[in-house]
Design a protein around this motif. Structure first.
Motif, PDB file in Angstrom:
ATOM      1  N   ARG A 231      54.238  38.379  46.710  1.00  0.00           N
ATOM      2  CA  ARG A 231      52.823  38.026  46.853  1.00  0.00           C
ATOM      3  C   ARG A 231      52.155  37.861  45.486  1.00  0.00           C
ATOM      4  O   ARG A 231      51.301  36.993  45.295  1.00  0.00           O
ATOM      5  CB  ARG A 231      52.102  39.090  47.668  1.00  0.00           C
ATOM      6  N   ILE A 232      52.553  38.720  44.535  1.00  0.00           N
ATOM      7  CA  ILE A 232      51.977  38.607  43.194  1.00  0.00           C
ATOM      8  C   ILE A 232      52.422  37.314  42.531  1.00  0.00           C
ATOM      9  O   ILE A 232      51.629  36.624  41.858  1.00  0.00           O
ATOM     10  CB  ILE A 232      52.379  39.831  42.346  1.00  0.00           C
ATOM     11  N   ALA A 233      53.684  36.951  42.696  1.00  0.00           N
ATOM     12  CA  ALA A 233      54.178  35.716  42.087  1.00  0.00           C
ATOM     13  C   ALA A 233      53.514  34.484  42.682  1.00  0.00           C
ATOM     14  O   ALA A 233      53.288  33.485  41.976  1.00  0.00           O
ATOM     15  CB  ALA A 233      55.697  35.636  42.251  1.00  0.00           C
TER      16      ALA A 233
ATOM     17  N   LEU B 289      47.794  44.178  46.662  1.00  0.00           N
ATOM     18  CA  LEU B 289      47.698  45.538  46.154  1.00  0.00           C
ATOM     19  C   LEU B 289      48.430  46.492  47.081  1.00  0.00           C
ATOM     20  O   LEU B 289      48.664  46.190  48.262  1.00  0.00           O
ATOM     21  CB  LEU B 289      46.223  45.969  46.033  1.00  0.00           C
ATOM     22  N   SER B 290      48.752  47.652  46.557  1.00  0.00           N
ATOM     23  CA  SER B 290      49.380  48.688  47.378  1.00  0.00           C
ATOM     24  C   SER B 290      48.374  49.254  48.367  1.00  0.00           C
ATOM     25  O   SER B 290      47.154  49.113  48.203  1.00  0.00           O
ATOM     26  CB  SER B 290      49.921  49.799  46.475  1.00  0.00           C
ATOM     27  N   LYS B 291      48.891  49.898  49.411  1.00  0.00           N
ATOM     28  CA  LYS B 291      48.014  50.476  50.427  1.00  0.00           C
ATOM     29  C   LYS B 291      47.116  51.560  49.834  1.00  0.00           C
ATOM     30  O   LYS B 291      45.952  51.693  50.226  1.00  0.00           O
ATOM     31  CB  LYS B 291      48.857  51.061  51.560  1.00  0.00           C
ATOM     32  N   GLN B 292      47.624  52.329  48.890  1.00  0.00           N
ATOM     33  CA  GLN B 292      46.847  53.421  48.313  1.00  0.00           C
ATOM     34  C   GLN B 292      45.653  52.877  47.512  1.00  0.00           C
ATOM     35  O   GLN B 292      44.527  53.373  47.637  1.00  0.00           O
ATOM     36  CB  GLN B 292      47.732  54.296  47.411  1.00  0.00           C
ATOM     37  N   THR B 293      45.905  51.859  46.691  1.00  0.00           N
ATOM     38  CA  THR B 293      44.804  51.285  45.901  1.00  0.00           C
ATOM     39  C   THR B 293      43.789  50.596  46.796  1.00  0.00           C
ATOM     40  O   THR B 293      42.570  50.731  46.587  1.00  0.00           O
ATOM     41  CB  THR B 293      45.369  50.296  44.870  1.00  0.00           C
TER      42      THR B 293
ATOM     43  N   ALA C 221      38.421  45.969  36.244  1.00  0.00           N
ATOM     44  CA  ALA C 221      39.341  44.914  35.840  1.00  0.00           C
ATOM     45  C   ALA C 221      40.592  45.465  35.167  1.00  0.00           C
ATOM     46  O   ALA C 221      41.640  44.805  35.192  1.00  0.00           O
ATOM     47  CB  ALA C 221      38.633  43.930  34.903  1.00  0.00           C
ATOM     48  N   PHE C 222      40.518  46.653  34.584  1.00  0.00           N
ATOM     49  CA  PHE C 222      41.745  47.227  34.005  1.00  0.00           C
ATOM     50  C   PHE C 222      42.240  48.459  34.759  1.00  0.00           C
ATOM     51  O   PHE C 222      43.402  48.817  34.657  1.00  0.00           O
ATOM     52  CB  PHE C 222      41.542  47.568  32.517  1.00  0.00           C
ATOM     53  N   LEU C 223      41.396  49.132  35.559  1.00  0.00           N
ATOM     54  CA  LEU C 223      41.877  50.297  36.302  1.00  0.00           C
ATOM     55  C   LEU C 223      42.755  49.891  37.485  1.00  0.00           C
ATOM     56  O   LEU C 223      43.750  50.574  37.792  1.00  0.00           O
ATOM     57  CB  LEU C 223      40.696  51.139  36.788  1.00  0.00           C
ATOM     58  N   VAL C 224      42.419  48.810  38.158  1.00  0.00           N
ATOM     59  CA  VAL C 224      43.243  48.367  39.294  1.00  0.00           C
ATOM     60  C   VAL C 224      44.638  47.949  38.835  1.00  0.00           C
ATOM     61  O   VAL C 224      45.649  48.401  39.407  1.00  0.00           O
ATOM     62  CB  VAL C 224      42.529  47.237  40.062  1.00  0.00           C
ATOM     63  N   PRO C 225      44.803  47.102  37.804  1.00  0.00           N
ATOM     64  CA  PRO C 225      46.172  46.809  37.338  1.00  0.00           C
ATOM     65  C   PRO C 225      46.900  48.045  36.802  1.00  0.00           C
ATOM     66  O   PRO C 225      48.137  48.120  36.905  1.00  0.00           O
ATOM     67  CB  PRO C 225      45.948  45.777  36.228  1.00  0.00           C
TER      68      PRO C 225
ATOM     69  N   TYR D 136      52.470  52.264  40.155  1.00  0.00           N
ATOM     70  CA  TYR D 136      53.007  52.313  41.526  1.00  0.00           C
ATOM     71  C   TYR D 136      54.274  51.464  41.637  1.00  0.00           C
ATOM     72  O   TYR D 136      55.274  51.882  42.237  1.00  0.00           O
ATOM     73  CB  TYR D 136      51.944  51.831  42.509  1.00  0.00           C
ATOM     74  N   ARG D 137      54.253  50.257  41.078  1.00  0.00           N
ATOM     75  CA  ARG D 137      55.418  49.376  41.162  1.00  0.00           C
ATOM     76  C   ARG D 137      56.579  49.874  40.313  1.00  0.00           C
ATOM     77  O   ARG D 137      57.723  49.504  40.545  1.00  0.00           O
ATOM     78  CB  ARG D 137      55.021  47.967  40.741  1.00  0.00           C
TER      79      ARG D 137
END
Length: 763
Positions: free
Chosen positions: A35-37, A52-56, A98-102, A108-109
């Motif tokens: 999905r990211i690609a 995004l992951s379920k947790q985020t 903008a930087f905390l989510v990545p 996580y990845r």
């Protein structure tokens, strides 16, 4: 029908469950990578559309973050692919997410666990901004199992040192991070995956250059790096220092017509420096129901304005925030101001970057910012997240032209306005009264004056900041001071200009004589002498040091720590006359002697004592009358006789009183002696029948005591004691027999011992 026998299901092994769970997680991770690609940033508007992951996603939803801002829409997809980023956006545009989510997604990845050590590092220039980033991380990362920590100055270093080795995400300030890198034994950064610099231009400037270089040396080169700020740096040297690899520059508002938010109304007013405090006080009096931030250039100015305005009561709650406060006080003030609807906060530039104060109506800049970037960050405290706001800048006449050119070059629309005369209110008289009544306020005013002039002198942009254009005397009077404190570098500049003036104009006829006349001091009036008087307080010598020429330290700062010091040898203390004339520095021994109590007492006048008459007029303890007043009282012989008679009467009355006191003392002494003798006599009566040793000492009874106490035959007479003997003339003192002692012969046989025991038991 016959029942079928129940068959038990085969038990499932735990290892099989773990294997199935790992396969499921691996499958979901592959889907997430796909999905990211395939992500197209142009089609994304909501957070739930991001891969995004379920947790985020759960943390964002519970924190009510739904719609992406421009900087988030442009930077998060790029950061999810692992690219280095230089992000620039207007203040209040949501750069924190903008930087905390990545950051959370990268850990996580990578299947990061709490036992893998430090994985992400976020560096902030100020403590308040670091606290704000940490609170946002706690909200959106509540569903993850990562351990996060906040490391800033003002906290317990030992507690942080014990826990820092167990953190996965660290949010910190540069100074405290470098301290833990050098001192914490278990703190390792070799596995770091992501480095984030918030307000990167501030961290990369000269103030943090050496600290940041030392931090980067401890970090691995194989990492993802992101830099975010409202005014981003593009310096190649800065990017090389941070080991950025082909960073992608994202500036979502670069094509905008203005560098500041569109819903921000910006004004500036040209105000002479001595009138700025009057204009500020009038502004506060007319905006009592607004939430205002007032920026000043130094912490000493912030404290002086806060203390004086607090006494003048403009009618709005006042607070102050600067770097010299303790961390607990700074956090408390930040939280209080954020929760209030109507208040005024006096602050330095520590509150100018990144801090989100909700619903700020006005940003007032009393002192001119050092550059346009600082101005943009200051006004960014209002008009955040598509809300409206207003900003006011006060410029001196010498600063208007230069700042107007720089605003135009950076596309900052600032409109010029004027202050209505009816809104102006002069507070100079009140400030003078405060400085007269309170030495502490006067001291703060002197330090505020020095710090402002020094800030102008140290600015790099000399086209805007001209220290020679500062009206020193008028500005000092506007602060309530009796005169402008002298500053060493200004005095040196004036002396150098005066020295070079005749040389520069040597070709002109008569120029040297004119320069010599100009060098002569002006006539001193009685007002000049009045303002030169010292304050008769404990801090008077310290105030005098502020007015004298005071050298700066090696770093350009005044030596606040030296309360008393001998700077030069021309004080007349030790050394030769040639050294004193040359101004050579004194030795430590000479300085110690100069400040000694003995030398200070030698230079002081003799102490005086005053007495007051019945009318309350002071007089010297011994003062002489003039000849006319003495002659008016009569002939000298008659005055002498009257004085002798008066003094004789005083001596006679005093003698009578002294004799009465002595007689009472003798009576009291005699009474105590008789009581002791009676007590001894009663003890002798109780000891009747007990053989006592004879005693012929000086206190032995000679029958006088019994005669003195015998019946009505005559009055009692006190005994006449014998003269006291010396220690070598006295006989052995008598020994009193003890009542519980029985004298017996020493038993010789067993029968004697039995008889003695029976006698003792019988008693």
């Amino acid at each position: 029908m016959p029942r079928k026998p129940k068959t038990k299901a085969a038990p499932v092994k735990k290892s099989a469950l773990r294997t199935a769970k790992r396969e499921l997680d691996a499958q979901s991770m592959r889907e997430l990578e796909e999905r990211i690609a395939a992500l197209d940033p142009a089609t994304i508007e909501q957070f739930d559309e991001l891969p995004l992951s379920k947790q985020t996603a759960q943390g964002l939803k519970q924190s009510h973050f739904t719609r992406l801002t421009d900087i988030q829409k442009a930077s998060i997809p790029v950061a999810l692919r692992g690219r280095d980023i230089l992000g620039a956006a207007k203040t209040g545009s949501g750069k924190t997410l903008a930087f905390l989510v990545p950051l959370l997604e990268a850990l996580y990845r990578a299947n990061w666990t709490p036992y893998d050590g430090l994985g992400a590092l976020v560096i902030s220039p100020t403590r308040e901004l670091a606290i704000q980033i940490f609170e946002v991380l706690r909200k959106i990362g509540r569903a993850h199992s990562f351990s996060a920590g906040l490391v800033i100055g003002g906290k317990d270093v030992q507690v942080e040192r014990e826990r820092i080795s167990r953190l996965n995400i660290l949010i910190c300030t540069p100074g405290r991070l470098l301290q833990h890198m050098d001192q914490a034994a278990g703190f390792e950064t070799g596995n770091l995956k992501m480095l984030v610099l918030d307000e990167a231009d501030r961290i990369l400037d000269m103030g943090f250059r050496s600290t940041l270089d030392a931090i980067v040396e401890h970090l691995p080169r194989e990492r993802q790096t992101m830099l975010f700020s409202a005014t981003q740096t593009k310096s190649v040297s800065d990017l090389a220092r941070l080991s950025l690899k082909e960073p992608e520059y994202i500036a979502v508002h670069e094509a905008a017509t203005t560098s500041t938010p569109a819903n921000l109304q910006q004004y500036y007013v040209v105000t002479p420096l001595p009138e700025k405090l009057n204009a500020l006080f009038g502004f506060l009096k007319t905006h009592l129901k607004a939430k205002i931030i007032v920026f000043l250039s130094s912490s000493k100015q912030v404290r002086f304005v806060f203390e004086t305005f607090k006494t003048l009561h403009p009618g709005i709650p006042l607070m102050h925030l600067h770097g010299k406060q303790k961390q607990t006080a700074r956090i408390e003030i930040t939280e209080r101001f954020s929760s209030m609807k109507m208040a005024c906060l006096f602050a330095t530039d520590i509150a100018a970057r990144g801090i989100d104060f909700p619903a700020v109506d006005w940003v007032v800049q009393v002192d001119c910012p050092e550059d346009v970037d600082t101005y943009i960050h200051r006004v960014g405290r209002t008009a955040r997240f598509d809300k409206a706001g207003r900003a006011l800048l006060m410029l001196a006449p010498s600063e208007e032209a230069g700042m107007a050119q720089r605003f135009e070059a950076r596309r900052v629309p600032v409109d010029k306005i004027t202050i209505k005369e009816a809104k102006k209110k002069s507070i100079q008289a009140q400030l003078q009264a405060l400085c007269f009544r309170s030495p502490e306020v006067k001291y703060l005013g002197q330090k505020a004056f020095i710090s402002y002039v020094k800030s102008v002198y140290l600015q790099k942009d000399k086209e805007v900041f001209d220290v020679s254009a500062v009206p020193a005397e008028e500005y000092a009077a506007s602060l309530g001071l009796p005169g402008a404190p002298r500053i060493k570098f200004l005095s040196g500049q004036r002396a150098k200009a005066l020295k070079n003036a005749p040389r520069a104009t040597a070709d002109d006829s008569g120029s040297e004589s004119e320069a010599g006349e100009a060098a002569k001091p002006a006539v001193r009036t009685k007002y000049d002498r009045m303002f030169e008087r010292k304050n008769q307080t404990v801090l008077s010598e310290h105030y005098a040091n502020l007015v004298r020429d005071k050298p700066l330290g090696d770093d350009g700062s005044d030596s606040d720590g030296e309360f008393m010091a001998v700077k030069r040898a021309d004080h007349g203390i030790g050394g030769s006359d040639d050294e004193a004339a040359a101004g050579e520095p004194t030795s430590k021994r000479q300085a110690k002697i100069a400040l000694s109590k003995k030398l200070s007492l030698r230079n002081k006048p003799n102490p005086t004592k005053l007495v007051f008459d019945d009318d309350g007029n002071p007089h010297q303890l011994y003062e002489f009358e003039d000849e006319a007043a003495f002659a008016a009282q009569g002939p000298a012989a008659a005055q002498k006789a009257a004085f002798v008679a008066k003094e004789g009467e005083m001596i006679a009355s005093a003698d009578v009183e002294d004799k009465a006191v002595a007689k009472e003392k003798r009576k009291e002494k005699r009474r105590r002696r008789l009581e002791r003798e009676r007590a001894d006599a009663s003890d002798d009566d109780d000891d009747a029948g007990v053989e006592l040793a004879p005693y012929d000492g000086p206190d032995a009874d000679d029958g006088s005591a019994s005669d003195a106490s015998a019946g009505p035959a005559g009055p009692a007479r006190s005994p006449s004691p014998e003269p006291k003997r010396k220690w070598f003339q006295q006989d052995a003192p008598r020994k009193r027999a003890r009542r519980d002692v029985v004298e017996v012969e020493e038993p010789a046989t067993l029968a004697d011992l039995e008889a003695l025991s029976m006698k003792l038991l019988g008693n």
